[in-house]
Design a protein around this motif. Structure first.
Motif, PDB file in Angstrom:
ATOM      1  N   PHE A  35       0.834  -1.195   0.000  1.00 51.36           N
ATOM      2  CA  PHE A  35       0.000   0.000   0.000  1.00 51.36           C
ATOM      3  C   PHE A  35       0.876   1.255   0.000  1.00 51.36           C
ATOM      4  CE2 PHE A  35      -3.992  -2.038   1.407  1.00 51.36           C
ATOM      5  CZ  PHE A  35      -3.504  -3.240   1.905  1.00 51.36           C
ATOM      6  N   TYR A  37       0.052   5.283   1.334  1.00 51.66           N
ATOM      7  CA  TYR A  37      -0.854   6.246   1.948  1.00 51.66           C
ATOM      8  C   TYR A  37      -0.176   7.614   1.963  1.00 51.66           C
ATOM      9  CZ  TYR A  37      -3.913   2.577   3.928  1.00 51.66           C
ATOM     10  OH  TYR A  37      -4.791   1.539   4.120  1.00 51.66           O
ATOM     11  N   ARG A  50      -3.476  -0.017  -3.511  1.00 47.83           N
ATOM     12  CA  ARG A  50      -3.213  -1.341  -2.956  1.00 47.83           C
ATOM     13  C   ARG A  50      -2.807  -2.255  -4.118  1.00 47.83           C
ATOM     14  NH1 ARG A  50      -7.042  -5.559   0.488  1.00 47.83           N
ATOM     15  NH2 ARG A  50      -7.866  -6.380  -1.464  1.00 47.83           N
ATOM     16  N   LEU A  97      -1.017 -11.184   6.981  1.00 48.02           N
ATOM     17  CA  LEU A  97      -2.300 -11.807   7.258  1.00 48.02           C
ATOM     18  C   LEU A  97      -2.209 -12.608   8.550  1.00 48.02           C
ATOM     19  CD1 LEU A  97      -5.000 -11.815   5.795  1.00 48.02           C
ATOM     20  CD2 LEU A  97      -4.397 -14.037   4.846  1.00 48.02           C
ATOM     21  N   ILE A  98      -3.005 -12.212   9.528  1.00 41.88           N
ATOM     22  CA  ILE A  98      -3.020 -12.900  10.815  1.00 41.88           C
ATOM     23  C   ILE A  98      -4.462 -13.262  11.136  1.00 41.88           C
ATOM     24  CG2 ILE A  98      -2.570 -12.711  13.274  1.00 41.88           C
ATOM     25  CD1 ILE A  98      -0.377 -10.765  12.667  1.00 41.88           C
ATOM     26  N   GLN A  99      -4.747 -14.553  11.167  1.00 43.08           N
ATOM     27  CA  GLN A  99      -6.082 -15.055  11.517  1.00 43.08           C
ATOM     28  C   GLN A  99      -7.162 -14.328  10.736  1.00 43.08           C
ATOM     29  OE1 GLN A  99      -6.013 -14.516  15.790  1.00 43.08           O
ATOM     30  NE2 GLN A  99      -5.082 -16.530  16.120  1.00 43.08           N
ATOM     31  N   GLY A 100      -6.970 -14.199   9.455  1.00 41.97           N
ATOM     32  CA  GLY A 100      -7.978 -13.612   8.591  1.00 41.97           C
ATOM     33  C   GLY A 100      -7.983 -12.097   8.559  1.00 41.97           C
ATOM     34  N   ALA A 101      -7.111 -11.471   9.305  1.00 47.27           N
ATOM     35  CA  ALA A 101      -7.058 -10.004   9.328  1.00 47.27           C
ATOM     36  C   ALA A 101      -5.753  -9.521   8.731  1.00 47.27           C
ATOM     37  CB  ALA A 101      -7.186  -9.496  10.756  1.00 47.27           C
ATOM     38  N   GLN A 102      -5.846  -8.414   8.001  1.00 46.43           N
ATOM     39  CA  GLN A 102      -4.640  -7.808   7.429  1.00 46.43           C
ATOM     40  C   GLN A 102      -4.050  -6.835   8.425  1.00 46.43           C
ATOM     41  OE1 GLN A 102      -4.327  -6.140   3.607  1.00 46.43           O
ATOM     42  NE2 GLN A 102      -5.573  -7.690   2.598  1.00 46.43           N
ATOM     43  N   LYS A 103      -2.906  -7.183   8.952  1.00 45.22           N
ATOM     44  CA  LYS A 103      -2.199  -6.272   9.826  1.00 45.22           C
ATOM     45  C   LYS A 103      -1.200  -5.504   8.967  1.00 45.22           C
ATOM     46  CE  LYS A 103       1.579  -6.444  13.059  1.00 45.22           C
ATOM     47  NZ  LYS A 103       2.464  -7.338  13.823  1.00 45.22           N
ATOM     48  N   LEU A 104      -1.229  -4.194   9.041  1.00 49.73           N
ATOM     49  CA  LEU A 104      -0.329  -3.379   8.226  1.00 49.73           C
ATOM     50  C   LEU A 104       0.969  -3.078   8.960  1.00 49.73           C
ATOM     51  CD1 LEU A 104      -2.762  -0.784   6.609  1.00 49.73           C
ATOM     52  CD2 LEU A 104      -1.827  -2.886   5.622  1.00 49.73           C
ATOM     53  N   PHE A 106       4.062  -0.571   8.610  1.00 48.80           N
ATOM     54  CA  PHE A 106       4.368   0.678   7.920  1.00 48.80           C
ATOM     55  C   PHE A 106       5.867   0.962   7.894  1.00 48.80           C
ATOM     56  CE2 PHE A 106       0.362   2.869   7.127  1.00 48.80           C
ATOM     57  CZ  PHE A 106      -0.526   2.114   7.876  1.00 48.80           C
ATOM     58  N   GLY A 107       6.288   1.645   6.841  1.00 46.71           N
ATOM     59  CA  GLY A 107       7.624   2.214   6.828  1.00 46.71           C
ATOM     60  C   GLY A 107       7.630   3.484   7.665  1.00 46.71           C
TER      61      GLY A 107
END
Lengths: 116, 112
Positions: A35, A37, A50, A97-104, A106-107
């Motif tokens: 991504f 932003y 994305r 991807l952790i347990q169905g969730a997208q954890k971002l 960042f730089g």
């Protein structure tokens, strides 16, 4: 571990110049998203793009373009004919991807200043 | 208009006090997130929730607590156990846990 590196802390250019923001990432996942932003002075993060790890086609949206190269683990962002309104902090992020969730992840961000 | 709202925009508190930051969305998104941003740094995940009445710790959950009693609301409490709470806090939501996250305007918390 996932990691995103934006080596350019600050960039300053004169209006109408082209500018490229670099992003290098590290991941062991075969499927992931990248991504970009934009964070203007107001503070809110504005979603720009994305990109799926399986889609290496470059993308262009107006003055913005993105170059995704899996071979070098890079996802660079170019602004053509920059304008003062492009001044902001830009963040590159990688999804984990952790347990169905997208954890971002960042730089550190690149602060871009466009001078008139 | 659909979007994510955070209140207040600026918040000042004395050291040792708990404080709750509000995050509301009317996008009908299932997933919500809280991030912390320190000066010159990227965002770090505090907590996230994929559905009502369920939430998980992120990378820096210590000293924070959340609740998700309603789909549209995900308040964050900064407790006295958080050693360095002064920061910019951003809330985000996504249609599902796997979709793009969209951010609110943020709350700048200063502990005096």
């Amino acid at each position: 571990a996932q990691k995103v590196t934006q080596a350019q802390t600050e960039i300053s250019v004169v209006e109408k110049e082209d500018v490229t923001l670099d992003c290098v990432y590290e991941t062991r996942d075969t499927t992931y998203y990248l991504f970009w932003y934009k964070q203007p002075p107001s503070g809110e993060l504005v979603f720009l793009i994305r990109r799926n790890s399986f889609d290496e086609q470059n993308e262009i949206s107006g003055r913005y373009s993105w170059n995704f190269q899996k071979s070098t683990s890079s996802f660079n962002f170019t602004i053509t004919a920059s304008q003062v309104v492009d001044s902001a902090v830009y963040f590159c992020a990688l999804s984990e991807l952790i347990q169905g969730a997208q954890k971002l992840v960042f730089g550190q961000g690149t602060r871009l200043t466009i001078n008139p | 208009d659909g979007g994510i709202t955070q209140s207040p925009k600026y918040l000042f508190r004395k050291e040792g006090q708990n404080v709750t930051l509000s995050c509301e969305q009317n996008l009908n998104h299932d997933a919500m997130y809280w991030y912390r941003q320190d000066p010159g740094q990227g965002l770090r995940l505090i907590y996230y929730s994929q559905i009502v009445n369920d939430f998980q710790k992120g990378d820096i959950a210590e000293g924070y607590s959340v609740s998700r009693e309603k789909k549209e609301s995900f308040p964050l409490t900064v407790t006295s156990a958080q050693k360095n709470p002064t920061a910019f806090y951003l809330c985000a939501s996504s249609a599902t846990g796997a979709d793009t996250q969209y951010f609110g305007p943020g709350t700048r918390l200063t502990v005096l």
